[in-house]
Scaffold this motif. Structure first.
Motif, PDB file in Angstrom:
ATOM      1  N   ALA A 308      28.228  -7.718 -35.061  1.00  0.00           N
ATOM      2  CA  ALA A 308      27.702  -9.081 -34.937  1.00  0.00           C
ATOM      3  C   ALA A 308      26.208  -9.058 -34.634  1.00  0.00           C
ATOM      4  O   ALA A 308      25.423  -9.825 -35.219  1.00  0.00           O
ATOM      5  CB  ALA A 308      28.455  -9.842 -33.854  1.00  0.00           C
ATOM      6  N   ASP A 309      25.792  -8.167 -33.735  1.00  0.00           N
ATOM      7  CA  ASP A 309      24.362  -8.081 -33.427  1.00  0.00           C
ATOM      8  C   ASP A 309      23.580  -7.467 -34.582  1.00  0.00           C
ATOM      9  O   ASP A 309      22.424  -7.850 -34.844  1.00  0.00           O
ATOM     10  CB  ASP A 309      24.146  -7.280 -32.145  1.00  0.00           C
ATOM     11  N   ALA A 310      24.184  -6.524 -35.298  1.00  0.00           N
ATOM     12  CA  ALA A 310      23.510  -5.945 -36.460  1.00  0.00           C
ATOM     13  C   ALA A 310      23.252  -7.018 -37.519  1.00  0.00           C
ATOM     14  O   ALA A 310      22.181  -7.037 -38.156  1.00  0.00           O
ATOM     15  CB  ALA A 310      24.352  -4.818 -37.045  1.00  0.00           C
ATOM     16  N   GLU A 311      24.204  -7.913 -37.708  1.00  0.00           N
ATOM     17  CA  GLU A 311      24.023  -9.004 -38.669  1.00  0.00           C
ATOM     18  C   GLU A 311      22.833  -9.886 -38.276  1.00  0.00           C
ATOM     19  O   GLU A 311      22.036 -10.289 -39.133  1.00  0.00           O
ATOM     20  CB  GLU A 311      25.301  -9.827 -38.766  1.00  0.00           C
ATOM     21  N   LEU A 312      22.728 -10.182 -36.976  1.00  0.00           N
ATOM     22  CA  LEU A 312      21.596 -10.984 -36.508  1.00  0.00           C
ATOM     23  C   LEU A 312      20.275 -10.255 -36.748  1.00  0.00           C
ATOM     24  O   LEU A 312      19.295 -10.843 -37.222  1.00  0.00           O
ATOM     25  CB  LEU A 312      21.759 -11.295 -35.018  1.00  0.00           C
ATOM     26  N   ILE A 313      20.241  -8.982 -36.405  1.00  0.00           N
ATOM     27  CA  ILE A 313      19.014  -8.201 -36.537  1.00  0.00           C
ATOM     28  C   ILE A 313      18.574  -8.129 -37.995  1.00  0.00           C
ATOM     29  O   ILE A 313      17.381  -8.242 -38.307  1.00  0.00           O
ATOM     30  CB  ILE A 313      19.226  -6.792 -35.946  1.00  0.00           C
ATOM     31  N   MET A 314      19.520  -7.965 -38.895  1.00  0.00           N
ATOM     32  CA  MET A 314      19.174  -7.898 -40.323  1.00  0.00           C
ATOM     33  C   MET A 314      18.643  -9.233 -40.843  1.00  0.00           C
ATOM     34  O   MET A 314      17.977  -9.279 -41.871  1.00  0.00           O
ATOM     35  CB  MET A 314      20.386  -7.444 -41.129  1.00  0.00           C
ATOM     36  N   ARG A 315      18.925 -10.314 -40.121  1.00  0.00           N
ATOM     37  CA  ARG A 315      18.378 -11.625 -40.480  1.00  0.00           C
ATOM     38  C   ARG A 315      17.065 -11.908 -39.770  1.00  0.00           C
ATOM     39  O   ARG A 315      16.515 -13.004 -39.866  1.00  0.00           O
ATOM     40  CB  ARG A 315      19.392 -12.721 -40.139  1.00  0.00           C
ATOM     41  N   GLY A 316      16.582 -10.936 -39.009  1.00  0.00           N
ATOM     42  CA  GLY A 316      15.330 -11.115 -38.285  1.00  0.00           C
ATOM     43  C   GLY A 316      15.490 -11.816 -36.960  1.00  0.00           C
ATOM     44  O   GLY A 316      14.503 -12.277 -36.372  1.00  0.00           O
ATOM     45  N   LEU A 317      16.727 -11.883 -36.451  1.00  0.00           N
ATOM     46  CA  LEU A 317      17.013 -12.560 -35.185  1.00  0.00           C
ATOM     47  C   LEU A 317      17.332 -11.537 -34.096  1.00  0.00           C
ATOM     48  O   LEU A 317      17.764 -10.425 -34.388  1.00  0.00           O
ATOM     49  CB  LEU A 317      18.191 -13.524 -35.363  1.00  0.00           C
ATOM     50  N   PRO A 318      17.151 -11.899 -32.833  1.00  0.00           N
ATOM     51  CA  PRO A 318      17.434 -10.954 -31.755  1.00  0.00           C
ATOM     52  C   PRO A 318      18.931 -10.821 -31.501  1.00  0.00           C
ATOM     53  O   PRO A 318      19.696 -11.770 -31.710  1.00  0.00           O
ATOM     54  CB  PRO A 318      16.735 -11.579 -30.535  1.00  0.00           C
ATOM     55  N   PRO A 319      19.391  -9.652 -31.037  1.00  0.00           N
ATOM     56  CA  PRO A 319      20.805  -9.468 -30.695  1.00  0.00           C
ATOM     57  C   PRO A 319      21.193 -10.327 -29.509  1.00  0.00           C
ATOM     58  O   PRO A 319      20.367 -10.622 -28.643  1.00  0.00           O
ATOM     59  CB  PRO A 319      20.893  -7.974 -30.363  1.00  0.00           C
ATOM     60  N   GLN A 320      22.469 -10.704 -29.455  1.00  0.00           N
ATOM     61  CA  GLN A 320      22.935 -11.615 -28.415  1.00  0.00           C
ATOM     62  C   GLN A 320      24.082 -11.046 -27.568  1.00  0.00           C
ATOM     63  O   GLN A 320      24.353 -11.561 -26.492  1.00  0.00           O
ATOM     64  CB  GLN A 320      23.405 -12.928 -29.047  1.00  0.00           C
ATOM     65  N   LEU A 321      24.747 -10.020 -28.036  1.00  0.00           N
ATOM     66  CA  LEU A 321      25.955  -9.551 -27.364  1.00  0.00           C
ATOM     67  C   LEU A 321      25.780  -8.218 -26.653  1.00  0.00           C
ATOM     68  O   LEU A 321      26.366  -7.994 -25.595  1.00  0.00           O
ATOM     69  CB  LEU A 321      27.105  -9.426 -28.380  1.00  0.00           C
ATOM     70  N   CYS A 322      25.000  -7.329 -27.229  1.00  0.00           N
ATOM     71  CA  CYS A 322      24.858  -5.985 -26.683  1.00  0.00           C
ATOM     72  C   CYS A 322      23.768  -5.924 -25.622  1.00  0.00           C
ATOM     73  O   CYS A 322      22.857  -6.751 -25.595  1.00  0.00           O
ATOM     74  CB  CYS A 322      24.524  -5.000 -27.802  1.00  0.00           C
ATOM     75  N   ARG A 323      23.868  -4.936 -24.753  1.00  0.00           N
ATOM     76  CA  ARG A 323      22.835  -4.692 -23.753  1.00  0.00           C
ATOM     77  C   ARG A 323      21.646  -4.017 -24.416  1.00  0.00           C
ATOM     78  O   ARG A 323      21.798  -3.100 -25.212  1.00  0.00           O
ATOM     79  CB  ARG A 323      23.371  -3.803 -22.637  1.00  0.00           C
ATOM     80  N   ARG A 324      20.458  -4.455 -24.067  1.00  0.00           N
ATOM     81  CA  ARG A 324      19.240  -3.904 -24.651  1.00  0.00           C
ATOM     82  C   ARG A 324      18.657  -2.825 -23.743  1.00  0.00           C
ATOM     83  O   ARG A 324      18.610  -2.984 -22.529  1.00  0.00           O
ATOM     84  CB  ARG A 324      18.220  -5.022 -24.862  1.00  0.00           C
ATOM     85  N   ALA A 325      18.201  -1.754 -24.328  1.00  0.00           N
ATOM     86  CA  ALA A 325      17.579  -0.680 -23.554  1.00  0.00           C
ATOM     87  C   ALA A 325      16.192  -1.104 -23.111  1.00  0.00           C
ATOM     88  O   ALA A 325      15.420  -1.666 -23.886  1.00  0.00           O
ATOM     89  CB  ALA A 325      17.486   0.584 -24.392  1.00  0.00           C
ATOM     90  N   ASP A 326      15.887  -0.831 -21.865  1.00  0.00           N
ATOM     91  CA  ASP A 326      14.544  -1.052 -21.336  1.00  0.00           C
ATOM     92  C   ASP A 326      13.950   0.309 -21.001  1.00  0.00           C
ATOM     93  O   ASP A 326      14.585   1.096 -20.287  1.00  0.00           O
ATOM     94  CB  ASP A 326      14.612  -1.921 -20.082  1.00  0.00           C
ATOM     95  N   PRO A 327      12.765   0.623 -21.513  1.00  0.00           N
ATOM     96  CA  PRO A 327      12.205   1.954 -21.265  1.00  0.00           C
ATOM     97  C   PRO A 327      12.121   2.321 -19.790  1.00  0.00           C
ATOM     98  O   PRO A 327      12.308   3.478 -19.426  1.00  0.00           O
ATOM     99  CB  PRO A 327      10.812   1.870 -21.902  1.00  0.00           C
ATOM    100  N   ALA A 328      11.859   1.351 -18.931  1.00  0.00           N
ATOM    101  CA  ALA A 328      11.692   1.635 -17.502  1.00  0.00           C
ATOM    102  C   ALA A 328      12.980   2.114 -16.856  1.00  0.00           C
ATOM    103  O   ALA A 328      12.954   2.883 -15.895  1.00  0.00           O
ATOM    104  CB  ALA A 328      11.182   0.390 -16.779  1.00  0.00           C
ATOM    105  N   THR A 329      14.112   1.653 -17.371  1.00  0.00           N
ATOM    106  CA  THR A 329      15.394   2.070 -16.791  1.00  0.00           C
ATOM    107  C   THR A 329      16.077   3.140 -17.632  1.00  0.00           C
ATOM    108  O   THR A 329      16.651   4.076 -17.092  1.00  0.00           O
ATOM    109  CB  THR A 329      16.325   0.858 -16.624  1.00  0.00           C
ATOM    110  N   ALA A 330      16.010   3.017 -18.942  1.00  0.00           N
ATOM    111  CA  ALA A 330      16.692   3.986 -19.811  1.00  0.00           C
ATOM    112  C   ALA A 330      16.167   5.397 -19.593  1.00  0.00           C
ATOM    113  O   ALA A 330      16.918   6.372 -19.683  1.00  0.00           O
ATOM    114  CB  ALA A 330      16.536   3.580 -21.272  1.00  0.00           C
TER     115      ALA A 330
END
Length: 341
Positions: A308-330
């Protein structure tokens, strides 16, 4: 001819494990899917695909040099569910490449199992069953020596991410006062969920049941040890439900073996656990083979969230369901791949 490659390198997962047929069909509609599931995708195959790759599903090593060779890449979706130090996260931010994981798919089943195991420890359910099978059962009040009511008992939660917050919601009907230790969160976030921010020693000293949901970082390996177990009230319950490395595991086993506390663990320093490991014979220790989150619906949720998030990303939209990596914590995380949740 230009292609949109979806590089699928998902081990220890497989697409069959995490995607129902309809979800897989949605993935295949996004581009040309190239899969390596019997082994990690060989470096030469990864390198050949990088120029046309738009999405990566899996745990493929992506240092800056590789990212530079993937000009079309839009997202890396880690379906193992733990961010690992094999990606240049800062470069991904600078390039606008999403790095995400559907880790919250495991939150509900892990929290549910944690609650069940906590009630078991508090009320001595498994031990009573073992006594009965051995013919040493006792009835009524005599059969409840050393147990306590879970309802109303003070609870401590170490690590207040998806798992900790889900557990907090599950215990609301039991009216437990809840303390939380999470150095990555401000107290305001903790208070909004009707919990009291706490330091680690206070949490262990005052809680009758302690749940550990903390991730492993470069700063916290083994941070729960003998001192914390000694602070616990005798007969209290300790549940290790995230990563074994956050706990001094021998110290935990020693505290249980001495009879000071009871404990449950779903994770172990080395998995699978050796058949002759001494922990298998320790009374007061409830054992679970890293299965708390590994339900059929949870694995399918990984796939549906990721697609579902991949579909959004391929449309140029941000993901909505998955957790996003933050460089400061990852960059601080020290997770390693596992076969289950």
């Amino acid at each position: 001819m230009s292609r949109d490659i979806i590089l699928v390198d998902p081990l220890p997962r497989t697409l069959e494990l995490i995607m129902e047929p309809a979800v897989r069909a949605r993935l295949e509609a996004l581009g040309e899917v190239v899969i390596s599931e019997d082994r990690r995708m060989p470096d030469e195959q990864v390198e050949a695909l990088l120029p046309e790759t738009v999405l990566i599903f899996g745990q493929t090593d992506m240092p800056k040099e590789r990212l530079n060779r993937a000009p079309k890449l839009k997202a890396i979706i880690n379906v193992e569910s733990n961010f690992m130090p094999n990606i240049d996260y800062q470069s991904c931010v600078e390039r606008g490449i999403w790095v995400i994981t559907p880790a919250s798919a495991f939150a509900s089943p892990v929290a549910e199992a944690s609650l069940g195991m906590a009630i078991d420890l508090a009320r001595g359910i498994t031990q009573a069953d073992r006594d009965f099978r051995q013919g040493t059962e006792e009835y009524g009040l005599a059969g409840n020596k050393g147990v306590f009511r879970f309802a109303g008992a003070p609870i401590g939660i170490v690590g207040f991410g998806d798992l900790g917050k889900q557990l907090r919601e599950l215990v609301r009907p039991f009216k437990n006062p809840v303390r939380v230790f999470d150095p990555w969160l401000p107290g305001e976030v903790i208070k909004r969920l009707d919990c009291a921010p706490s330091d680690l020693d206070e949490l262990f000293r005052e809680s009758r049941v302690v749940f550990v949901f903390a991730s492993v970082t470069s700063e916290n390996e083994g941070f729960i040890g003998r001192r914390q177990f000694e602070l616990m009230q005798r007969g209290s319950a300790f549940l290790l439900m995230s990563r074994a490395a956050v706990v001094d595991f021998p110290a935990m086993l020693s505290a249980v073996k001495s009879g000071h506390i009871r404990a449950a663990t779903d994770v172990f320093p080395d998995e699978p656990v050796a058949a002759d490991h001494a922990l298998r014979a320790i009374p007061g220790l409830l054992l679970s083979a890293h299965r708390a989150g590994g339900t059929r619906d949870a694995f399918y949720e990984i796939g549906s969230m990721a697609v579902a998030d991949a579909e959004l990303i391929m449309r140029g939209l941000p993901p909505q369901l998955c957790r996003r990596a933050d460089p400061a914590t990852a960059s601080r995380l020290r997770s390693k791949p596992v076969s289950v949740s």
